[in-house]
Structure formats: C-alpha cells, structure tokens
Design an enzyme around this catalytic site. Sequence first.
Site, short mmCIF file in Angstrom:
data_model
loop_
_atom_site.label_atom_id
_atom_site.label_comp_id
_atom_site.label_asym_id
_atom_site.label_seq_id
_atom_site.Cartn_x
_atom_site.Cartn_y
_atom_site.Cartn_z
N HIS A 257 0.85 -1.19 0.00
CA HIS A 257 0.00 0.00 0.00
C HIS A 257 0.88 1.24 0.00
O HIS A 257 1.88 1.29 0.71
CB HIS A 257 -0.92 0.02 1.23
CG HIS A 257 -2.08 0.96 1.06
ND1 HIS A 257 -2.03 2.26 1.43
CD2 HIS A 257 -3.32 0.77 0.53
CE1 HIS A 257 -3.18 2.86 1.16
NE2 HIS A 257 -3.98 1.97 0.61
N LYS A 696 -15.93 5.61 -0.85
CA LYS A 696 -15.70 6.85 -1.59
C LYS A 696 -16.89 7.15 -2.50
O LYS A 696 -17.26 8.31 -2.70
CB LYS A 696 -14.43 6.72 -2.44
CG LYS A 696 -13.15 6.56 -1.64
CD LYS A 696 -11.99 6.27 -2.59
CE LYS A 696 -10.72 5.92 -1.81
NZ LYS A 696 -9.62 5.51 -2.71
#
Length: 796
Positions: A257, A696
């Site tokens: 990540h 999101k």
Amino acid sequence: MRFNVSLILVAATFHSASAFTFTVPSKPRASVRLETKFASHPNGVTSDTKLSKRASSGDDDDSAANVAKAATKLASSINAIADNPFGKDEAVAVAMSAPLSQAADIDAVNDAPLLADIEMLSDMLAEVVKKENPAVYDLYTTFRRLGMKRAANPDDPTPFEEMKKLAYDISPHDALGVMKTFSIALNLVNAAEVHHRMRLVRKNEHADDTHHIGPLPMIEDSIRGTMEILLEDDGVSPDSIFAELMSQKCEIVLTAHPTEVNRKTIIRKYRNISELLAHLERPDLHPFERAEALNNLRGIIAAIWGSDEIRRVKPTVQKEAAGGCAVIESVLWDAVPSYLRKLDAQCRVTLGKKLPVDVTPVKFASWIGGDRDGNPNCTPAVTQEVIAHQRLRAAKMFLNDLNLLYSELAISSRFSPELEALAATIKKSDDAREKYRRVIGHLRRRLVRTVKDCEAKLQSLAKSPETLSAEAAFGALEGWEDVEPIMKTDDLMAPLKVIYESLVTTGFELVADGRVSDIIRRVAIFGLTLVPLDIREESTKHTLALDAITRHLGIGSYKEWDETARLSWLQSELTSRRPLFRIRDVENNLLGLDPDVIKTLMVFKVASEQEPESLGAYVISQATSASDVLAVMLLQKQFGMTKATGKLMRVVPLFETLDDLTGSPKQLQTLFGITSYIGSISGKQEVMVGYSDSAKDAGRLAACWAQYTAQEAMAKVADKFGVELTFFHGKGGTVGRGGNPALYRAILSHPPNTINGRFRVTEQGEMIRQNFGSLEIAERSLDIYTAALLRERFTK
C-alpha cells in the site's frame, strides 16, 4: 521577509483527523511543509515526519494576528501530545490500555511497568538529542514542559502564551528537529506498548484460577475464551466445535500500500526495542547482561535518530514483494507453528481432542507482484520473477529446517513398515541404519536442486548476482544433480508425514510433536511457494484484449456488443475446441495488437507456465457484469488454463461501487445459470467485496449498508444454485477502507450465513506490521481470526 512553514499534525484515529499550520519569519517566496502524522492503530501509536520545500507567493506583511492564530494552533497541537511522558523529571500523564490509543484512563498498578519503560526510553532519547543537537533538545523539553503545565492547569493562560511565542520564533531547521524528536518519542511509546500488551496477557494468565487451563488467554476473542462460551453458555458439544474448527479456513492476503512509507530497517529497530524490553524483565538477568541490554537500547535509539525514518524513493514491485516475504521469514515462519502448538494443546485440554498435524485454520496469500490494477510497473516479467523468488525463499527455509531435523533424528531402530519401504527407495545414501536420516537427506538434496533451479531461472530473468548466494551454503550436499527438484507440496509433505506417523507408532510421539510437527505445519500453510500469488487486473483491460481479437478475426467489435451478445459469443467459444489465436503470434506480435493488449495477454501466458500452487485467485476489479468473469475464463482457456489441465485459476469478480454491489446478485444469477460455467468451478465461487472504493462512491454509512445487503442477496443466490460461496473482503487499516480495531466483533457483525467458516481478507501495508510485526502480536492476531470464525459459525 517571510518564510511560510506548514506544520501539519494529523491526529488520525479510525474516526477523525485534524490539521494545523503556523508561519514564522524567514526568506521570501519560499515555504517549507513539515508534516508529522500521529496514527492510532490497534497496536498503538505511530508517527512519521517529512519536510518538503516549494515556492510561495506569501505576503511579506502578514498580520501579527494571523501569526498568533497559527502559533496558537501549533501550541494546541503540542499540548495535545505533551500529555505523553518524555522524561524522568516530568509528571506522567498517559491514557493507556490495550491499545494505548483507545484508553480513557491509566491503571496505576497494571500500567506502571509501561510508564516506567516509556520513561526510560524517553530519557535515552533525550540524552541522544541533547548530545547531537542541544538547541533542538532545549526546544523539545521546553515545549514538553509548557504543554504539561497547560495540561495540568488549562485555565492558566501563561504556558499557552509562552508556547505561542516559542512557535513564532522557531526556525524551520529547528522545527524539523523538534518534530522528529516527537515522532521518535511516539514510536518508542508504541514499541513499549507492544511489549506491555503481552505482559498484561501473561499477568492475567498467571492470576487466573486453576479451573481454566490452557496456553491461550482466557478472554472472549481468543480461541480459549470462545470455546468456553460455546460450551458453557451456548451448549455446543465438543464434537461440534472440533468439527467446525477442522473445516474452517481463513486466508489472509498480504498487499502493498502506498501509505506505508516506513523503512524496514527502522521497523526492525523498533521491534528490537520491544524484544529488549522483554529481555530486561528476566528475573535471572546478571547485572552485566542488564547493562549490556541497556546499552543496546541506547545504541538502537541513537541509530534511529541518525537515520531517515521514511523512504525517499518508491520501492520496486520486487522490493515490495520481498518486504512481504520478510514478514513471513522473520515472524510468521515461527509464529504459525508456535500458535498451532498452542491451539493443539488448547483442543486437548478443552475438547479432549488432538489437532491433526496438517490442519490449517489460517493460511496466507499475496497480491504483491500480481496486482497490476493501476500499476504499470507490475509487468508479466515482474510477476514471473516474484514467483521464482518466493519459491527460492521457501526452498531455502525448508532446507534450513531439514538440516536441523537431520541433526536431531539419529534414531537407528524401530521404524514403521511405511518408513522402511520409503527408505528402501533411496539408493544413494550414507545413512544405512539411521533411516530417518536417509529419507531426510534425500529431501535435502532435492531441495538443493530446487534452489539451484530457481537461481538459474532468476539469473535468466533478472541477471541478479544475489541469486547466486546459495552455492557456497549448500554446495557440500553432494548428489543434488542426480535428483529431481521438489515442485509440489505433496512431494515434501508425503515423506514428512510418513516420518511423523512412524515416530508416533514406534513410541517416539514426543519427538514427532517437536520439530517434525512444526515443519509439517509450515508445509501445509506456506507450501513450496511461501504464499500463492493472486493476480488482479481491471475488467476493461480484458474487454480491450477481446475487442482486439474479435476485430482481427473480422467478427466485429467485442467492446461495442451489448451484454447479451457478449455472453452468447463467450459461451460459444468456451465450449469450442478451436483456439482464437496462436500464442506465438501474440509473442511475436504478428497480429498487430496494441502493446497494452499484448501485455494483458502475456499475463495469462506467464500464469500458464507456473505450477498451480504458485497462483491463487484471478481478481477482476471494476467487475460490472457476468461477461467480465467469462472473459477471463476464455482468456485462460486460450493459454491452456482449464479444469482438465489443473491450471485453472478461480475467477473472482470484485464489486466495488454502489451500483456494482447492488447489481451483484443479478450477475451471480446469470453466471450460475450457465451450465458450462457451473461445471468448471466445481460448485465453488469466490466474490470480492470492495470497502474503500464503495465508501468513496456512496459514503461510509451507505456503503456499509450496500455491502451488507449485497452479501445477503448473493448468499441466497448461491444457496439457490447449490454453490459454496466465499467472500473475499478487500479491507484496509482505517474505517474508511473497511478496517476495524475490534477485529473479533467485526467478523461477528457480518451478515448471517455469509461466512460459514470461510473468510478471506486483505492485510494492507502498514497493517501487516501492526498485526504481524512481532512474534507474540502475530500469534495473538492468528488467535483472534481463528476464534472469530469459530464463534461466527455458531452465531444465530
């Protein structure tokens, strides 16, 4: 003349974040961004500091009021973190429990050792800073002292005003030093807490009454506590608990990540600090040994102060994969068999049953090196190199294990008939009477051959000199040229189980339950690939690849067809024996394909050349329709990856947006209605649920509800068609990415009848370090996962 400095203190918990800025005088038309992130995670507090410069059109005549306001924010920020103890002359005021970041109050008795550790580490840091940079030391201690005065008496404005003035006058260079000091101090708090959490677990176990016996902690989110709840409160029989434990499967998928900026060398230093704190608690420690350990702590802290704590260069995919493997090599290789030994002992005590030596309630996989969604650096060649490296690492680690086992098993009598027969098949060996050694020696030579073959492959792929290092280490084992490499897990597992059973049946059960059991469990969990590699690609890449093929064949544009036309053509081609193209034509680009299309197709070629054990799932991100799944099935077929060849990768649609989640049950119904598809998946389907993108897209609350209802609906569809459905949860560390600090309860909160003892989940970047960065914390994480799946199975 002004110099704009942005100091951002991000107090990042799972629910909130705050940012603060201040300005100080300096040169015109320039600014410095000084950023420190203090993050609250399940295992404590972490922080990072970085400095960057940029041009600015700042006004040279900023008002004093604005400067004071900005300085006030800085002082408030410093005050917020100044409650932490950073020196022996200051009052200690830390809210701490397990974890530290979630504490409301401190326990004066239980947390006293933690506070003493923090005080000691803080003194050591202060000594280093004072020696290296007296000016920064003075500023640091002044901010700390004023902040703690402010915390002790919030109504007194004097400390706050002094902090404002100090913030106004500080230079950018000194500001960076102060914030780096606070950053290190908070990481030292985190290292101390890692040790303290396990200290409290051990303390509670020693204080427990003798009725509850077992090696695992007697708490709800441990397998021991869960078994007690199921037996005593829910009335579940021991046989039912044991049967579910044997069949449940949790797979933790390691992923890289971009938010993980901490260097491995710094992470390792903080882990060493936790280990040294544990070492210092030994009651039999000699004064010299104690002094030596304290000096080692000082040296580590000094090295951290002198090091750059964060990466300045983005790591390659290969280095990210090596970092994932490093967690396995340095922690999980020992933590997994250690935890399974404790689980076995707990089953014997609580359930009266022995855990089979090859049972694996928890396994691991990886995306690092196979996740090409939005990552142009993850090429087919990189994937091939990562897989070869993982095989090389696994072979070397098992070879080290067998070297130790060979030195232990010098038994020269009492063998089972199966062991006698196996030893008789090995013609070349100096171990005539010691037949365990005869078998182990042969396995060692085969592993050396495996190492050599992996090194040769890597040499041809990467031209990397580091892959040649095994020659000196293993060259003494003669005869490796005459044996076959070990490519399949069963080739190693089968003889090890013969050794194990022989030891048990001939009276050496205690020997069998030692290193032999540990190696068998490692083989069962890690295999000969260390971790199977998932491949992830966006659905549009497959659409473009098939569009290029249909255009070349002159049958139209796949991209422009509607869903009905796509499904009809895909089903027809999946049942056809005729290939769509020749592989060598793609390799040599005789079809005139776009480079991106060739890259997509070559991923399947590389996958088709690997051992099936090396690969896991093929994940389709942005999956919107049933044709997205069939497209990948067809591309696999073109490269010989079918059920008949044993190389078919399971295809996993990833539903991420609100619309995709809402439509997911319909897409599964379409898929399961296709006879050829149902026949190819053997009645099993995996579906990935995206948490970050859905949050999101729809907002956190709406996304959570959509995820919940979609899983319920998909489970009903699978049940209707008799398909065993496994959900793969793509979660990150924060709440916004699906994370949850209360892992046990989070798993129990999933919709009913959607887990059923099968659970797959990602562990991303920094969370790998948080949950698996040390031996004891890793064992605790494995225990929570195992307990949660068992408890969920009986939740009504």
